[in-house]
Write an enzyme that holds these catalytic residues in place. Structure first.
Site, PDB file in Angstrom:
ATOM      1  CG  HIS A 201      -2.068   0.946   1.071  1.00  0.00           C
ATOM      2  ND1 HIS A 201      -1.985   2.275   1.384  1.00  0.00           N
ATOM      3  CD2 HIS A 201      -3.310   0.725   0.572  1.00  0.00           C
ATOM      4  CE1 HIS A 201      -3.152   2.843   1.099  1.00  0.00           C
ATOM      5  NE2 HIS A 201      -3.966   1.943   0.608  1.00  0.00           N
TER       6      HIS A 201
ATOM      7  CG  ASP B  76      -8.654  -4.266  -2.822  1.00  0.00           C
ATOM      8  OD1 ASP B  76      -9.826  -4.089  -2.466  1.00  0.00           O
ATOM      9  OD2 ASP B  76      -7.985  -3.413  -3.430  1.00  0.00           O
TER      10      ASP B  76
HETATM   11  N1  CMC Z   1       4.207  -7.583  -5.012  1.00  0.00           N
HETATM   12  C1  CMC Z   1       5.565  -7.559  -5.179  1.00  0.00           C
HETATM   13  N2  CMC Z   1       6.335  -6.463  -5.015  1.00  0.00           N
HETATM   14  C2  CMC Z   1       5.719  -5.335  -4.673  1.00  0.00           C
HETATM   15  C3  CMC Z   1       4.318  -5.275  -4.479  1.00  0.00           C
HETATM   16  C4  CMC Z   1       3.557  -6.455  -4.662  1.00  0.00           C
HETATM   17  N3  CMC Z   1       2.226  -6.440  -4.499  1.00  0.00           N
HETATM   18  N4  CMC Z   1       3.961  -4.007  -4.138  1.00  0.00           N
HETATM   19  C5  CMC Z   1       5.099  -3.298  -4.117  1.00  0.00           C
HETATM   20  N5  CMC Z   1       6.150  -4.099  -4.435  1.00  0.00           N
HETATM   21  C6  CMC Z   1       7.581  -3.706  -4.464  1.00  0.00           C
HETATM   22  C7  CMC Z   1       7.901  -2.893  -5.705  1.00  0.00           C
HETATM   23  O1  CMC Z   1       8.317  -3.717  -6.755  1.00  0.00           O
HETATM   24  C8  CMC Z   1       8.983  -1.992  -5.181  1.00  0.00           C
HETATM   25  O2  CMC Z   1      10.163  -2.763  -5.089  1.00  0.00           O
HETATM   26  P1  CMC Z   1      11.630  -2.070  -5.368  1.00  0.00           P
HETATM   27  O3  CMC Z   1      11.767  -1.038  -4.277  1.00  0.00           O
HETATM   28  O4  CMC Z   1      12.583  -3.198  -5.282  1.00  0.00           O
HETATM   29  O5  CMC Z   1      11.528  -1.461  -6.726  1.00  0.00           O
HETATM   30  C9  CMC Z   1       8.559  -1.677  -3.757  1.00  0.00           C
HETATM   31  O6  CMC Z   1       7.783  -2.819  -3.334  1.00  0.00           O
HETATM   32  C10 CMC Z   1       7.726  -0.407  -3.610  1.00  0.00           C
HETATM   33  O7  CMC Z   1       6.627  -0.527  -4.501  1.00  0.00           O
HETATM   34  P2  CMC Z   1       5.986   0.684  -5.302  1.00  0.00           P
HETATM   35  O8  CMC Z   1       5.260   0.151  -6.485  1.00  0.00           O
HETATM   36  O9  CMC Z   1       7.027   1.732  -5.546  1.00  0.00           O
HETATM   37  O10 CMC Z   1       4.975   1.253  -4.217  1.00  0.00           O
HETATM   38  P3  CMC Z   1       3.757   2.183  -4.504  1.00  0.00           P
HETATM   39  O11 CMC Z   1       3.478   2.886  -3.232  1.00  0.00           O
HETATM   40  O12 CMC Z   1       3.993   3.024  -5.720  1.00  0.00           O
HETATM   41  O13 CMC Z   1       2.554   1.165  -4.873  1.00  0.00           O
HETATM   42  C11 CMC Z   1       0.757  -0.321  -4.691  1.00  0.00           C
HETATM   43  C12 CMC Z   1       1.569   0.753  -3.992  1.00  0.00           C
HETATM   44  C13 CMC Z   1      -0.500  -0.618  -3.852  1.00  0.00           C
HETATM   45  C14 CMC Z   1       0.280   0.176  -6.068  1.00  0.00           C
HETATM   46  C15 CMC Z   1       1.636  -1.588  -4.858  1.00  0.00           C
HETATM   47  O14 CMC Z   1       2.001  -2.074  -3.590  1.00  0.00           O
HETATM   48  C16 CMC Z   1       0.925  -2.690  -5.645  1.00  0.00           C
HETATM   49  O15 CMC Z   1       1.017  -2.691  -6.881  1.00  0.00           O
HETATM   50  N6  CMC Z   1       0.205  -3.651  -4.969  1.00  0.00           N
HETATM   51  C17 CMC Z   1      -0.559  -4.647  -5.664  1.00  0.00           C
HETATM   52  C18 CMC Z   1      -1.898  -4.054  -6.115  1.00  0.00           C
HETATM   53  C19 CMC Z   1      -2.846  -3.869  -4.960  1.00  0.00           C
HETATM   54  O16 CMC Z   1      -3.047  -4.742  -4.119  1.00  0.00           O
HETATM   55  N7  CMC Z   1      -3.511  -2.690  -4.937  1.00  0.00           N
HETATM   56  C20 CMC Z   1      -4.547  -2.383  -3.944  1.00  0.00           C
HETATM   57  C21 CMC Z   1      -4.146  -1.284  -3.020  1.00  0.00           C
HETATM   58  S1  CMC Z   1      -5.260  -1.176  -1.606  1.00  0.00           S
HETATM   59  C22 CMC Z   1      -6.760  -0.658  -2.277  1.00  0.00           C
HETATM   60  C23 CMC Z   1      -6.751   0.773  -2.608  1.00  0.00           C
HETATM   61  O17 CMC Z   1      -6.997   1.588  -1.675  1.00  0.00           O
HETATM   62  O18 CMC Z   1      -6.496   1.139  -3.758  1.00  0.00           O
END
Ligand code: CMC
Length: 429
Positions: free
Chosen positions: A307, A364
């Protein structure tokens, strides 16, 4: 004396005001930065940017705290009804009995959707995703209520639009589902509560009533409350930014639905179940999929994990996990994907990759398992999220209009070509 931040640019020192929120959240006010220094800030994805001051929702990602108007979601989801929470989020205070009665009556009064809108359903192809249908149906509502175009009308008129939206979105969502499975549309029953009515419109048939199980009703109520608002997330920011151009509320909400649809946001609840099914059908080797999620050459991510703000645990996930166990136990359902989900959570939470990046199950991760148990089709999961989030979108739009916020218009740092002259095709080589 109020705190100031100091910024040194090209040898010159500037003082920037510091804004401190009710819960001691600190922000540097850069609203005059361009004007005074000639610089803008760069923050792709708005990871460090506060877009507004808001009194609706407080969220502390490090400590897993979420309050609506100061009330913890643990208490609201345990004791309140969804409409009571919707009222709280939109109007700012918990309603008195009289206020709640008025609100509920008004919502029930507006549940019918204009009959002409039914004709739209005939035009969607079989298998149309209900999020696409819902988003366009909500945008279409603005054409049925042309008087709603001006967002600066007297509050009573705006309130009517808000009530219409809450009432009719449930009807439209259930109708979209009925149409997609080829069943006749069920009309709302105004003697029912909001959640009972939704279950009726989703599952009853002209030939058979739907018996509403209180456990199912309660689980739905909880899920909607837990989704009611989440401060400046992707879809809410979309609603505010669309609304900031003085676009009408229907169009702003329609844009919010579109933003929610994506799998990185609300669409994750559908993606989680699809992922769990995939793992199950692949033999259930959870470690293999955790390894895939860690592999930077593989685009696969563990859906329902991670998140932007919660870096300890998602308080909504904690409540939903328990509700999920309760629903499955009370309905006597054994869902093999729940076993996969539990194994996945266990393996991932012990893995240094997920620990270092503070990746925990989010709201989720377990919600889809409850929706499945209730009988809601997978493609409708994100629609359920939208129904829950609607009061938050409305409240945020209302706050933005009341604050008289300027049109949202971020800047950029241009990295393209410097000026060059047009070359006619024959001379381009
Ligand atoms: N599986 C594997 N690696 C992950 C995941 C995941 N679900 N989420 C983040 N990472 C890794 C990402 O690859 C990155 O690694 P590195 O630092 O080595 O490059 C690190 O963790 C930080 O991730 P980010 O994408 O920069 O973080 P963000 O804050 O931009 O993204 C997120 C947050 C929710 C989009 C992301 O965690 C994600 O894609 N999760 C899966 C989709 C999901 O479950 N979304 C629902 C969110 S809750 C409902 C809502 O309120 O929207």
């Amino acid at each position: 004396m109020s705190e100031k931040a100091k910024l040194i640019l090209e040898g010159k020192e500037y003082e920037l005001p510091v804004v401190i929120g009710t819960e001691n959240e600190k922000a540097i006010d850069i609203s005059k930065l361009l004007e005074t220094t000639g610089y803008i800030t760069l923050d792709t994805g708005f990871k460090n940017t506060g877009s507004t001051k808001s009194a609706i929702t407080f969220l502390d990602g490090d400590n897993g705290i979420l309050w609506y108007r100061g009330y913890p979601i643990e208490q609201l989801s345990e004791y309140a009804s969804f409409l009571e929470v919707a009222y709280l989020v939109i109007y700012g205070e918990l309603p008195t009995q009289k206020e709640l009665d008025y609100f509920q009556r008004s919502i029930s009064h507006h549940t019918l959707v204009h009959e002409d809108m039914k004709r739209f359903y005939e035009a969607y192809p079989t298998g149309a995703h209900p999020m696409g249908v819902l988003s366009s149906m909500i945008a279409s509502m603005s054409t049925f209520y042309p008087g709603s175009q001006n967002p600066n009308r007297p509050f009573k008129d705006i309130e009517l639009t808000m009530h219409r939206l809450i009432a009719k979105m449930a009807t439209l969502a259930a109708q979209a589902n009925k149409v997609s499975i080829g069943h006749p549309i069920m009309y709302p029953k105004n003697s029912y509560s909001y959640t009972q009515n939704f279950l009726h419109m989703m599952f009853a048939l002209p030939t058979a009533d739907y018996e509403i199980d209180p456990v199912v009703d309660d689980a739905l109520n909880k899920l909607l409350i837990l989704h009611a608002d989440h401060e400046q997330n992707c879809s809410t920011s979309t609603v505010r930014i669309v609304g900031s151009s003085q676009s009408n509320l229907y169009s702003s909400i329609s844009a919010g639905i579109a933003a929610l649809w994506g799998p990185l946001h609300g669409g994750a609840n559908q993606a989680v179940i699809e992922m769990l099914e995939r793992i199950k059908n692949d033999g259930g080797d959870v470690q293999k999929w955790v390894d895939k999620a860690k592999d930077k050459n593989d685009s696969f991510r563990l859906m329902g994990f991670g998140h932007r703000v919660y870096k300890n645990f998602d308080p909504r996930a904690k409540i939903i996990k328990k509700a999920c166990d309760d629903v499955l136990n009370r309905l006597g359902i054994h869902d093999p994907v729940l076993d996969i989900a539990k194994q996945l959570e266990e393996v991932a939470l012990k893995d240094p990759y997920f620990i270092e990046r503070k990746l925990y199950p989010n709201v989720d991760f377990y919600s889809g398992i409850i929706y499945r148990a209730i009988g809601i089709p997978t493609e409708m999961f994100t629609v359920m999220f939208a129904l829950g989030r609607l009061p938050g979108w409305i409240a945020q739009w209302k706050e933005m209009i009341e604050h008289g916020e300027p049109i949202g218009r971020p800047r950029q740092v241009y990295t393209g070509s410097t000026k060059r002259d047009y070359v006619p095709i024959p001379k381009r080589g």
